[in-house]
Design a protein around this motif. Structure first.
Motif, mmCIF file in Angstrom:
data_model
loop_
_atom_site.group_PDB
_atom_site.id
_atom_site.type_symbol
_atom_site.label_atom_id
_atom_site.label_comp_id
_atom_site.label_asym_id
_atom_site.label_seq_id
_atom_site.Cartn_x
_atom_site.Cartn_y
_atom_site.Cartn_z
ATOM 1 N N GLU A 280 4.713 -6.442 14.065
ATOM 2 C CA GLU A 280 5.320 -6.695 12.579
ATOM 3 C C GLU A 280 6.668 -7.393 13.098
ATOM 4 N N ARG A 281 7.264 -6.983 14.367
ATOM 5 C CA ARG A 281 8.450 -7.632 14.632
ATOM 6 C C ARG A 281 8.459 -8.992 15.317
ATOM 7 N N GLY A 282 7.089 -9.564 15.552
ATOM 8 C CA GLY A 282 6.754 -10.540 16.191
ATOM 9 C C GLY A 282 6.978 -10.709 17.883
ATOM 10 N N ILE A 283 7.072 -9.328 18.290
ATOM 11 C CA ILE A 283 6.881 -9.295 19.796
ATOM 12 C C ILE A 283 5.646 -9.476 20.474
ATOM 13 N N GLN A 284 4.573 -8.792 19.700
ATOM 14 C CA GLN A 284 3.306 -9.073 20.050
ATOM 15 C C GLN A 284 2.707 -9.983 19.094
ATOM 16 N N LYS A 285 2.366 -11.300 19.432
ATOM 17 C CA LYS A 285 2.161 -12.607 18.481
ATOM 18 C C LYS A 285 0.567 -12.614 18.695
ATOM 19 N N ASN A 286 -0.297 -11.958 19.574
ATOM 20 C CA ASN A 286 -1.447 -12.153 19.706
ATOM 21 C C ASN A 286 -2.451 -10.881 19.732
ATOM 22 N N PRO A 287 -2.595 -10.167 18.762
ATOM 23 C CA PRO A 287 -3.308 -8.852 18.825
ATOM 24 C C PRO A 287 -4.816 -9.315 18.836
ATOM 25 N N SER A 288 -5.620 -8.408 19.370
ATOM 26 C CA SER A 288 -6.930 -8.573 19.497
ATOM 27 C C SER A 288 -7.635 -8.458 18.024
ATOM 28 N N LEU A 289 -8.772 -9.022 17.905
ATOM 29 C CA LEU A 289 -9.609 -9.112 16.752
ATOM 30 C C LEU A 289 -9.997 -7.596 16.307
ATOM 31 N N GLN A 290 -10.110 -6.795 17.348
ATOM 32 C CA GLN A 290 -10.400 -5.062 17.329
ATOM 33 C C GLN A 290 -9.183 -4.523 16.543
ATOM 34 N N ILE A 291 -8.097 -4.984 16.999
ATOM 35 C CA ILE A 291 -6.935 -4.432 16.306
ATOM 36 C C ILE A 291 -6.622 -4.949 15.001
ATOM 37 N N LEU A 292 -6.651 -6.240 14.693
ATOM 38 C CA LEU A 292 -6.743 -6.860 13.427
ATOM 39 C C LEU A 292 -7.659 -6.099 12.344
ATOM 40 N N SER A 293 -8.968 -6.248 13.077
ATOM 41 C CA SER A 293 -9.858 -5.566 12.038
ATOM 42 C C SER A 293 -9.612 -4.129 11.768
ATOM 43 N N VAL B 141 -4.336 3.107 15.882
ATOM 44 C CA VAL B 141 -3.487 2.035 16.734
ATOM 45 C C VAL B 141 -2.132 2.629 16.933
ATOM 46 N N SER B 142 -1.512 2.487 18.057
ATOM 47 C CA SER B 142 -0.258 3.221 18.386
ATOM 48 C C SER B 142 0.869 2.432 17.308
ATOM 49 N N LYS B 143 1.668 3.440 17.081
ATOM 50 C CA LYS B 143 2.818 3.040 16.054
ATOM 51 C C LYS B 143 3.741 2.006 16.699
ATOM 52 N N SER B 144 3.833 2.034 18.270
ATOM 53 C CA SER B 144 4.691 1.103 18.622
ATOM 54 C C SER B 144 3.931 -0.265 18.650
ATOM 55 N N TYR B 145 2.861 -0.228 18.905
ATOM 56 C CA TYR B 145 2.113 -1.610 18.990
ATOM 57 C C TYR B 145 1.951 -2.102 17.666
ATOM 58 N N LEU B 146 2.082 -1.544 16.716
ATOM 59 C CA LEU B 146 2.157 -1.893 15.168
ATOM 60 C C LEU B 146 3.392 -2.580 15.007
ATOM 61 N N SER B 147 4.458 -1.860 15.467
ATOM 62 C CA SER B 147 5.819 -2.173 15.387
ATOM 63 C C SER B 147 5.941 -3.653 16.011
ATOM 64 N N TYR B 148 5.452 -3.847 17.415
ATOM 65 C CA TYR B 148 5.719 -4.849 18.098
ATOM 66 C C TYR B 148 5.060 -5.976 17.358
ATOM 67 N N LYS C 37 0.964 -1.293 0.052
ATOM 68 C CA LYS C 37 0.180 0.023 -0.179
ATOM 69 C C LYS C 37 0.877 1.311 0.126
ATOM 70 N N GLY C 38 2.053 1.139 0.144
ATOM 71 C CA GLY C 38 3.110 2.344 0.097
ATOM 72 C C GLY C 38 2.844 2.900 1.616
ATOM 73 N N TYR C 39 2.715 2.348 2.624
ATOM 74 C CA TYR C 39 2.309 3.069 3.844
ATOM 75 C C TYR C 39 3.515 2.981 4.931
ATOM 76 N N SER C 40 3.925 4.154 5.287
ATOM 77 C CA SER C 40 4.808 4.067 6.653
ATOM 78 C C SER C 40 4.292 3.263 7.718
ATOM 79 N N ILE C 41 4.843 2.819 8.448
ATOM 80 C CA ILE C 41 4.332 2.254 9.982
ATOM 81 C C ILE C 41 3.471 3.347 10.572
ATOM 82 N N THR C 42 4.222 4.522 10.394
ATOM 83 C CA THR C 42 3.291 5.862 11.128
ATOM 84 C C THR C 42 1.925 6.260 10.383
#
Length: 113
Positions: free
Chosen positions: A35-48, A26-33, A13-18
């Protein structure tokens, strides 16, 4: 897997994480987590929220579907158009639709586990 697929779709899509964080509310840091596999179980609300902004589906992000655009290739039939128009005319917002969809997806997931 979720993070890898999210990152691929974000780059397509050509989007930066910001930018994605801003669009999805959604917070940039949460998305970064994610993408980097630190947060492996995001909520359905966030995924949606993320899936909608990436023009994909939660199923794709979770690895349950191979084509990222499957849900967006289907045509909306006349009955769906009428239902959507009536709901909008009665004051239903996009956020309302998303909350209903998230609830149904959660309910289906819960029943399947």
């Amino acid at each position: 897997m979720i993070g890898e697929r999210m990152k691929i779709q974000r780059k397509i899509k050509g989007y930066s994480i910001t930018k994605l964080a801003s669009l999805a509310g959604v917070s940039k840091s949460y998305l970064s987590y994610i993408e980097r596999g630190i947060q492996k179980n995001p909520s359905l609300q966030i995924l949606s929220k993320v899936a909608v902004r990436l023009d994909t589906s939660i199923e794709y992000l979770m690895g349950e579907q191979s084509d990222p655009s499957v849900n967006f290739k289907r045509k909306i039939d006349k009955e769906w158009e009428d239902i959507l128009k009536q709901s909008i005319d009665e004051g239903m917002s996009k956020e309302d639709f998303l909350q209903v969809r998230d609830y149904i997806m959660y309910k289906n997931w819960k029943e399947g586990s």
